[in-house]
Design a protein around this motif. Structure first.
Motif, PDB file in Angstrom:
ATOM      1  N   ARG A 141      46.360  16.868  15.960  1.00  0.00           N
ATOM      2  CA  ARG A 141      45.143  16.988  16.742  1.00  0.00           C
ATOM      3  C   ARG A 141      44.028  16.112  16.171  1.00  0.00           C
ATOM      4  NH1 ARG A 141      44.829  23.567  17.761  1.00  0.00           N
ATOM      5  NH2 ARG A 141      46.495  23.633  19.350  1.00  0.00           N
ATOM      6  N   GLN A 142      43.953  16.074  14.825  1.00  0.00           N
ATOM      7  CA  GLN A 142      42.928  15.230  14.201  1.00  0.00           C
ATOM      8  C   GLN A 142      43.167  13.756  14.508  1.00  0.00           C
ATOM      9  OE1 GLN A 142      40.206  16.240  12.710  1.00  0.00           O
ATOM     10  NE2 GLN A 142      39.536  14.126  12.250  1.00  0.00           N
ATOM     11  N   GLN A 164      53.572  23.169  11.847  1.00  0.00           N
ATOM     12  CA  GLN A 164      52.727  22.939  10.686  1.00  0.00           C
ATOM     13  C   GLN A 164      51.988  21.604  10.738  1.00  0.00           C
ATOM     14  OE1 GLN A 164      55.956  23.216  10.708  1.00  0.00           O
ATOM     15  NE2 GLN A 164      56.994  21.676   9.398  1.00  0.00           N
ATOM     16  N   ARG A 184      50.621  20.467  13.566  1.00  0.00           N
ATOM     17  CA  ARG A 184      49.760  20.462  14.751  1.00  0.00           C
ATOM     18  C   ARG A 184      48.324  20.056  14.439  1.00  0.00           C
ATOM     19  NH1 ARG A 184      50.161  25.705  18.256  1.00  0.00           N
ATOM     20  NH2 ARG A 184      52.272  24.823  18.396  1.00  0.00           N
ATOM     21  N   GLN A 185      47.783  20.585  13.348  1.00  0.00           N
ATOM     22  CA  GLN A 185      46.384  20.286  13.041  1.00  0.00           C
ATOM     23  C   GLN A 185      46.191  18.805  12.734  1.00  0.00           C
ATOM     24  OE1 GLN A 185      43.932  22.547  13.392  1.00  0.00           O
ATOM     25  NE2 GLN A 185      42.461  20.882  13.016  1.00  0.00           N
TER      26      GLN A 185
END
Length: 632
Positions: free
Chosen positions: A209-210, A203, A205-206
């Motif tokens: 990545r940002q 959850q 991960r996004q």
């Protein structure tokens, strides 16, 4: 509104003040050039002059005590305005300077030559000038030498600017390399941490990545802004980072495979030998090698080659696996050019020193040669390159060093000294005059400057003058002046040793008749033969001299008694018995001799006694000797 000329002058003054050299203490690095200029041109005055707004100030001066003069009377101001060499052969014939107070008063300038010295951006700051109190000309060779010396002064003036730029660049490279390594390590660590976090919590991960994209953007922005070229590749050799500076170095138009580097002009430090595929910095780093300041030359199709220092390292994962490699490239072309200029300046100084008609050397405090010009090879057969690093006795021999030891030791104690020694090397005798000057810094001796000149001709001239002043031109015997000096010395020796002394006066009998019958040439021949026979008949310790005309005198030391004087007289008369061979004729020649003998000799009593004895011999019929005891 300021005129163009006034603006140019403001820029020149600003360039001068930026050097921060005005009103600084004297420095040996400038004084050596004024000393060299004064010695090379044989002038009493040499200056490094900087022209300020309303004054000229001397950074170094030889022959003038003042630290500067008003600009209104400064010759150097004219040279700066001309921005070229100014030569005034005779100031009294030049309407610009005839009424100048430096010409009409002290230091009575009659000759001036000044070559401008400039800032790095070409602004004329002042001059290296030479001044004489008599008119003279400056030939082409002299002009070249003055320009060369001025270029050395100019390099020295601007050296601090170049050194500051070099140090700043080096410091920046160190800091950037350190920051880059920290950032690369941080990025690698964070990537591993994020990957681990992604495995644990999908959850997040996004968000991860940002964050990664933001950090990558920051790193890319930093890499794009720095002047250090950065190249990085992954474990397969594919380029992952190629920042702006790296692209400019190699004229890359985008990210490419590492193999593409083989298509670019990469050379070893000599700028000629291409780098092989296994020598490429990024390839070596990828294979696990750490690289530190590897010198390479990067060629380009549209720009001059660049000299670059490459530093690189492999990138490893937390488990020790190879992730790729990174290389930092620092452009040191300007630093290399500065080093080249310094070497050229040293070569010019060496050329000047090798062509000065004198021995020039520098010794450290261990009396080891650190510099020697080529005259050592010409005078002593010793090459200067074999002298450097050796002590004086090692390089020149103990026989050369021994008579100079005391002077060198005095110089090491901080006192200059002068020495004159006669040397015979390579079949030639030289009288070498040497000046030893201590190199002082903050009151401590750093080394010794050595300057030696050939004084052989001047000493030979002095010897000839002495011989002319003390010899009779006709017979070659000592003259009256030399006789009087030797008589005084003989009397002093006789008194010290409590020994008797005799003095003999001699005349050629009837010399006027000989001279009248043979002429002056024949009479001169008689006098020469007469003097030769006298000199051959006495001891080498006795002095035979010609006073004037046919008057001769003999100083006889350690003559035990008046009876011994009579035996000497008989020997002298016997020497004259053989006829003189004059102009093919046999000529009988006799002499009258008067001896004065004294156990306690004094000059006046000896002379009076010898004169009286001579007249007694003449009254006795000539061709005889008479003896008197002086003082009785």
């Amino acid at each position: 509104m300021l005129s163009q000329q006034e603006l140019a002058e403001q820029e020149r003054i600003s360039a001068l003040h930026r050097l921060n050299v005005l009103d600084t203490p004297g420095e040996e690095r400038f004084d050596r050039f004024t000393r060299l200029a004064a010695a090379a041109f044989g002038v009493p005055i040499a200056l490094v002059s900087l022209v300020d707004t309303d004054r000229q100030w001397f950074k170094s001066c030889i022959g003038i005590d003042s630290p500067g003069t008003p600009r209104s009377v400064a010759f150097c101001s004219h040279a700066v305005a001309l921005d070229d060499m100014l030569v005034v052969p005779d100031t009294q014939l030049d309407e610009r300077f005839a009424a100048n107070p430096l010409v009409t008063g002290a230091p009575h300038v009659r000759f001036y030559a000044g070559q401008p010295v400039r800032s790095l951006d070409g602004q004329p700051l002042g001059t290296l000038c030479i001044v004489d109190t008599r008119p003279r000309m400056l030939d082409d060779a002299g002009r070249r030498m003055l320009r060369d010396l001025a270029q050395l002064v100019q390099d020295e003036l601007n050296r601090s600017v170049l050194v500051a730029a070099r140090d700043a660049a080096r410091h920046e490279l160190i800091e950037l390399n350190a920051r880059l390594e920290r950032r690369v390590e941080e990025r690698t660590r964070e990537l591993h941490e994020k990957n681990h976090a992604l495995e644990q919590e999908m959850q997040q991960r996004q968000a991860a990545r940002q964050a990664l994209r933001q950090k990558q953007a920051l790193l890319d922005a930093v890499l794009e802004s720095v002047d250090v070229g950065v190249l990085a590749c992954d474990a397969d050799g594919k380029l992952s980072v190629c920042n702006r500076a790296a692209r400019e170095f190699q004229e890359l138009d985008g990210v490419a495979s590492i193999d593409r580097a083989a298509h670019y002009a990469l050379y070893r430090d000599d700028g000629v030998t291409p780098l092989g595929a296994d020598e490429l910095p990024l390839e070596r780093a990828l294979l696990g090698e750490r690289i530190q300041d590897m010198p390479i030359v990067v060629g380009g199709s549209s720009a001059a080659p660049r000299r670059v220092l490459a530093s690189g390292r492999p990138l490893k994962g937390l488990g020790g696996e190879t992730l790729g490699a990174v290389v930092a490239l620092k452009d040191v072309s300007e630093l290399y050019a500065s080093r080249t200029l310094a070497l050229e300046s040293e070569e010019r100084l060496r050329t000047i020193a090798d062509n000065v008609p004198a021995l020039i050397a520098y010794l450290d405090t261990g009396l080891r040669y650190r510099f020697a010009n080529d005259r050592y090879r010409e005078w002593f057969g010793v090459r200067c390159d074999t002298m450097v690093g050796k002590t004086v006795p090692e390089a020149m021999g103990e026989a050369f060093y021994a008579p100079r030891r005391a002077a060198l030791e005095r110089c090491l104690s901080g006192h200059g000294s002068y020495l004159e020694i006669e040397e015979e090397r390579r079949g030639r005798k030289r009288v070498i005059s040497t000046t030893y000057l201590p190199h002082l810094r903050d009151g401590k001796v750093q080394g010794i400057y050595v300057l030696s000149t050939d004084a052989t001709s001047s000493r030979e001239y002095e010897r000839q003058l002495h011989a002319l002043a003390h010899s009779d031109h006709l017979t070659g015997l000592p003259n009256r002046r030399s006789y009087e000096e030797r008589l005084v010395q003989a009397i002093a020796r006789a008194r010290r040793g409590a020994m008797p002394l005799a003095l003999a006066y001699l005349d050629v009998d009837h010399f006027k008749q000989i001279n009248d019958s043979l002429g002056h040439a024949g009479g001169d021949a008689v006098l020469r033969e007469f003097g030769r026979r006298l000199n051959a008949a006495v001891r080498v310790t006795d002095t035979v001299a010609r006073l004037a005309g046919d008057e001769f005198v003999i100083v006889l030391e350690q003559v035990g008694s008046p009876l011994e004087c009579r035996r000497i007289g008989d020997k002298l008369l016997e020497a004259m018995q053989a006829p003189f061979e004059i102009e093919g004729k046999q000529l009988p020649v006799t002499a009258s001799i008067g001896f004065a003998w004294s156990a306690h000799p004094e000059q006046a009593t000896l002379a009076h006694g010898a004169d009286a004895a001579l007249y007694a011999a003449k009254r006795a019929g000539r061709n005889t000797a008479s003896v008197q005891v002086a003082g009785h």
